[in-house]
Design a protein around this motif. Structure first.
Motif, PDB file in Angstrom:
ATOM      1  N   ARG A  85       0.851  -1.200   0.000  1.00  0.00           N
ATOM      2  CA  ARG A  85       0.000   0.000   0.000  1.00  0.00           C
ATOM      3  C   ARG A  85       0.874   1.232   0.000  1.00  0.00           C
ATOM      4  O   ARG A  85       1.448   1.606   1.015  1.00  0.00           O
ATOM      5  N   VAL A  86       0.995   1.856  -1.153  1.00  0.00           N
ATOM      6  CA  VAL A  86       1.767   3.087  -1.296  1.00  0.00           C
ATOM      7  C   VAL A  86       0.829   4.122  -1.898  1.00  0.00           C
ATOM      8  O   VAL A  86       0.167   3.853  -2.896  1.00  0.00           O
ATOM      9  N   ARG A  87       0.751   5.289  -1.282  1.00  0.00           N
ATOM     10  CA  ARG A  87      -0.144   6.314  -1.814  1.00  0.00           C
ATOM     11  C   ARG A  87       0.658   7.534  -2.267  1.00  0.00           C
ATOM     12  O   ARG A  87       1.737   7.804  -1.763  1.00  0.00           O
ATOM     13  N   GLU A  88       0.086   8.228  -3.217  1.00  0.00           N
ATOM     14  CA  GLU A  88       0.690   9.427  -3.781  1.00  0.00           C
ATOM     15  C   GLU A  88      -0.332  10.548  -3.693  1.00  0.00           C
ATOM     16  O   GLU A  88      -1.510  10.333  -3.932  1.00  0.00           O
ATOM     17  N   TYR A  89       0.113  11.736  -3.340  1.00  0.00           N
ATOM     18  CA  TYR A  89      -0.791  12.872  -3.309  1.00  0.00           C
ATOM     19  C   TYR A  89       0.023  14.154  -3.403  1.00  0.00           C
ATOM     20  O   TYR A  89       1.254  14.127  -3.385  1.00  0.00           O
ATOM     21  N   SER A 110       3.687   8.135   0.366  1.00  0.00           N
ATOM     22  CA  SER A 110       3.731   7.642   1.740  1.00  0.00           C
ATOM     23  C   SER A 110       3.237   6.213   1.814  1.00  0.00           C
ATOM     24  O   SER A 110       2.562   5.713   0.920  1.00  0.00           O
ATOM     25  N   VAL A 111       3.595   5.573   2.910  1.00  0.00           N
ATOM     26  CA  VAL A 111       3.144   4.215   3.207  1.00  0.00           C
ATOM     27  C   VAL A 111       2.299   4.293   4.467  1.00  0.00           C
ATOM     28  O   VAL A 111       2.811   4.657   5.530  1.00  0.00           O
ATOM     29  N   PRO A 112       0.996   4.007   4.345  1.00  0.00           N
ATOM     30  CA  PRO A 112       0.144   4.057   5.542  1.00  0.00           C
ATOM     31  C   PRO A 112       0.435   2.894   6.471  1.00  0.00           C
ATOM     32  O   PRO A 112       0.858   1.818   6.038  1.00  0.00           O
ATOM     33  N   SER A 113       0.202   3.127   7.753  1.00  0.00           N
ATOM     34  CA  SER A 113       0.387   2.056   8.728  1.00  0.00           C
ATOM     35  C   SER A 113      -0.650   0.973   8.493  1.00  0.00           C
ATOM     36  O   SER A 113      -1.667   1.195   7.847  1.00  0.00           O
ATOM     37  N   GLY A 114      -0.407  -0.181   9.013  1.00  0.00           N
ATOM     38  CA  GLY A 114      -1.346  -1.286   8.859  1.00  0.00           C
ATOM     39  C   GLY A 114      -2.475  -1.256   9.879  1.00  0.00           C
ATOM     40  O   GLY A 114      -3.389  -2.056   9.821  1.00  0.00           O
ATOM     41  N   GLY A 115      -2.425  -0.294  10.801  1.00  0.00           N
ATOM     42  CA  GLY A 115      -3.429  -0.215  11.855  1.00  0.00           C
ATOM     43  C   GLY A 115      -4.686   0.490  11.416  1.00  0.00           C
ATOM     44  O   GLY A 115      -4.901   0.773  10.243  1.00  0.00           O
ATOM     45  N   THR A 132      -5.531   3.518  12.153  1.00  0.00           N
ATOM     46  CA  THR A 132      -5.329   4.921  11.813  1.00  0.00           C
ATOM     47  C   THR A 132      -4.797   5.009  10.389  1.00  0.00           C
ATOM     48  O   THR A 132      -4.288   4.052   9.840  1.00  0.00           O
ATOM     49  N   SER A 133      -4.914   6.189   9.822  1.00  0.00           N
ATOM     50  CA  SER A 133      -4.396   6.372   8.467  1.00  0.00           C
ATOM     51  C   SER A 133      -3.010   7.008   8.495  1.00  0.00           C
ATOM     52  O   SER A 133      -2.513   7.441   7.482  1.00  0.00           O
ATOM     53  N   GLN A 134      -2.393   7.062   9.674  1.00  0.00           N
ATOM     54  CA  GLN A 134      -1.080   7.679   9.789  1.00  0.00           C
ATOM     55  C   GLN A 134      -0.058   6.899   8.973  1.00  0.00           C
ATOM     56  O   GLN A 134      -0.055   5.676   8.941  1.00  0.00           O
ATOM     57  N   SER A 135       0.827   7.612   8.327  1.00  0.00           N
ATOM     58  CA  SER A 135       1.868   6.987   7.523  1.00  0.00           C
ATOM     59  C   SER A 135       3.061   6.621   8.393  1.00  0.00           C
ATOM     60  O   SER A 135       3.322   7.243   9.422  1.00  0.00           O
ATOM     61  N   VAL A 136       3.802   5.613   7.954  1.00  0.00           N
ATOM     62  CA  VAL A 136       5.014   5.222   8.656  1.00  0.00           C
ATOM     63  C   VAL A 136       6.260   5.707   7.923  1.00  0.00           C
ATOM     64  O   VAL A 136       7.313   5.828   8.517  1.00  0.00           O
ATOM     65  N   VAL A 137       6.131   5.990   6.630  1.00  0.00           N
ATOM     66  CA  VAL A 137       7.231   6.543   5.847  1.00  0.00           C
ATOM     67  C   VAL A 137       6.643   7.556   4.874  1.00  0.00           C
ATOM     68  O   VAL A 137       5.578   7.339   4.312  1.00  0.00           O
ATOM     69  N   LEU A 138       7.349   8.648   4.682  1.00  0.00           N
ATOM     70  CA  LEU A 138       6.857   9.718   3.829  1.00  0.00           C
ATOM     71  C   LEU A 138       8.036  10.342   3.099  1.00  0.00           C
ATOM     72  O   LEU A 138       9.076  10.594   3.703  1.00  0.00           O
ATOM     73  N   VAL A 139       7.895  10.570   1.795  1.00  0.00           N
ATOM     74  CA  VAL A 139       8.899  11.324   1.050  1.00  0.00           C
ATOM     75  C   VAL A 139       8.206  12.548   0.461  1.00  0.00           C
ATOM     76  O   VAL A 139       7.108  12.452  -0.080  1.00  0.00           O
ATOM     77  N   ILE A 140       8.825  13.693   0.652  1.00  0.00           N
ATOM     78  CA  ILE A 140       8.324  14.950   0.107  1.00  0.00           C
ATOM     79  C   ILE A 140       9.257  15.360  -1.026  1.00  0.00           C
ATOM     80  O   ILE A 140      10.478  15.409  -0.832  1.00  0.00           O
ATOM     81  N   ALA A 141       8.697  15.620  -2.202  1.00  0.00           N
ATOM     82  CA  ALA A 141       9.498  15.947  -3.378  1.00  0.00           C
ATOM     83  C   ALA A 141       9.092  17.295  -3.946  1.00  0.00           C
ATOM     84  O   ALA A 141       7.908  17.588  -4.066  1.00  0.00           O
ATOM     85  N   GLN A 142      10.093  18.095  -4.296  1.00  0.00           N
ATOM     86  CA  GLN A 142       9.855  19.399  -4.912  1.00  0.00           C
ATOM     87  C   GLN A 142      10.855  19.606  -6.045  1.00  0.00           C
ATOM     88  O   GLN A 142      11.996  19.136  -5.971  1.00  0.00           O
ATOM     89  N   ALA A 143      10.408  20.301  -7.078  1.00  0.00           N
ATOM     90  CA  ALA A 143      11.279  20.593  -8.206  1.00  0.00           C
ATOM     91  C   ALA A 143      12.474  21.415  -7.732  1.00  0.00           C
ATOM     92  O   ALA A 143      12.348  22.273  -6.868  1.00  0.00           O
ATOM     93  N   SER A 144      13.641  21.101  -8.283  1.00  0.00           N
ATOM     94  CA  SER A 144      14.849  21.873  -7.992  1.00  0.00           C
ATOM     95  C   SER A 144      15.562  22.163  -9.308  1.00  0.00           C
ATOM     96  O   SER A 144      15.152  21.671 -10.360  1.00  0.00           O
TER      97      SER A 144
END
Length: 118
Positions: free
Chosen positions: A59-63, A73-78, A80-92
């Motif tokens: 389960r990997v989500r993009e937004y 991000s990868v949501p937790s298996g519990g 809650t919808s809290q993620s356990v890993v998150l990557v933030i990307a911006q143009a450079s």
């Protein structure tokens, strides 16, 4: 479908999308465990990260948390919808700059997988 039902479904959808962002805000307040710059443009980078993370967590989500930022991000298996890993990307200037946040012991696997998209 009645107008009331359509409004209710729209409200539920909006709440679900905002939950992704608000629960990921908790991760943004933690110390990042990885960062880098990718030669890919933001959308291509996000697509690459999703492909690399799916073998680790199906389960990997993009937004898009803002008009100039993409997130994966990868949501937790519990419950809650809290993620356990998150990557933030911006143009450079050189492609895409990114920062990785997480609260799991195995986060180094996500960091290594993300760096394959550099």
């Amino acid at each position: 479908m009645t107008k009331t039902t359509a409004i209710l479904l729209a409200a539920i959808g909006a709440t679900a999308l905002s939950a992704c962002v608000s629960t990921d805000d908790a991760l943004l307040k933690t110390v990042p465990f990885g960062s880098g710059t990718s030669q890919y443009k933001p959308y291509d980078f996000v697509r690459c990260v999703k492909e690399k993370w799916k073998p680790i967590a199906p389960r990997v989500r993009e937004y898009s948390p803002s008009s100039d930022t993409l997130a994966v991000s990868v949501p937790s298996g519990g419950v809650t919808s809290q993620s356990v890993v998150l990557v933030i990307a911006q143009a450079s200037a050189n492609g895409t700059g990114y920062t990785i946040y997480g609260d799991v012991a195995g986060a180094s696997r996500y960091d290594a997988a993300t760096h394959t998209c550099d």
